[in-house]
Scaffold this motif. Sequence first.
Motif: not given
Length: 346
Positions: A110, A114, A118, A146-147, A150, A153-154, A226, A229-230, A233
Motif C-alpha cells: 500500500h 501510494v 503521489m 498525505l501518504a 492515503w 483511507l485504503i 485507492f 485518494g488518487f 489529489l
Amino acid sequence: MFNSSISLAFVMFSVVAGAAGLTVAVRSWAVRRDALVLPSDRCSHTIPTPHGGGIAIGAISIILGVLFSVLDWVPDSSMVAFMCLGFVMLALGVWDDFGDISSKLRLCAHFLVVAIGMWSIPKLPVFSVFGVQVDSSVAFLLWPMLAFAWVWLINLYNFMDGIDGLAAMQALLLFGGMALNFWYVGYDQWAWICVFLLGAVLGFTILNWPPAKIFMGDGGSGFLGFIIGFMMLLSAAQTKVSMWSWIILLTLFIADATTTLLVRFFTGQNVLQAHRLHAYQKLAQRAGRHAPVTLGYGALMLTVLLPASMLANKFPYSGPLVFAGLFLAASISAFLLGAGRREVSV
C-alpha cells in the motif's frame, strides 16, 4: 464539455451494464468454486455469501481511465499510473480474498503504491488551512502526511465494508456529491469523471444491496480507497475545488474507523484482529437488519455532509473548520454507540 461525438447516455448505460454483468459473472464463478464467506462471530452476515464483486468496480474503472485519457480530461501520465496502480491494488485485494497474504506485505505494498501514485500527480495540491496556504514549499512535511492519510483511507475503507451496501453507498454518494461540487464550481469534465465512476459502483451495488447477493471483498474496498485518494489529489492539483469537499463527504467513515481503532488500542485489544465492533456494526446488530443502517448513513450524507461539502467551496477557508466540527460530532456518536468496545457477558 463532454465530447459531442459520444453519447453520454450510451456510455453511462454501458458502464452500469458492464459493471453489473461482470458482477454477475464473478458471483457465478465464486458460487461454482464454493468461494463463499461463511458466517462467524467476526462477520455481520448470517448466510454463506460469495465475495469478490469489487473486481467489477476495479475492471470497469480501469477501462474508464483509458476514456479519461483519450478525451484529454486528465494527464496521460497520471492515467497510466491510475490504471497500473489500480490493477495492482485490485490484484492485492483479490489475492487477499481468495488466497493468503500477510498483513505486513499488504501494508508495505500500500505504501509503495501510494508513493508512486503521489509521484504521478502533476503537482502537489495546495492545502488551505484557516486561510494559510500549505504547498510545495513545505513538501517534506506535507507529502509524508498525505501518504499516511492515503494509506489509512485504503485500510479504513476495507474496515467499513462490513454490512450489505454500506461501502457501495458511501462511494455512490461520494462520487455523486463531488460531481455536484465540480458542476457548482464550473469543472464539467471532472463532474463527468465522477459520474462515470459512480456508474461503475452502481452496477455492482445492484447485487450488493441488502440482502447482498455478493460482497465487495478486499479487492473492491481497497481499490475504492485507492482511487478515491488518487482522484482527490489529482482533482485538487487540476482544479480549484476544495479537497476538503472530498474529506467532508467521507466524515462518517473516517470518524467510525478512527474512533473504533483508538478505543480498541487504548483498551488493550489486538488492533490487527478482525472484529465487528464498529459503530455501524453495532447499529446493524440493534436493528437486526442491514438496510436501515445503510439507508441511514446515506440519508446523513445527503442531508448533512453534501451541503457541508458544498459550503467548503462557497467559503474556501471553511473546509477544515466544517470537517473538524462534523468529525467531532460523528466520533462522539460512534463512541456513545460503543464503537471498539466488546460486549460484557453477564
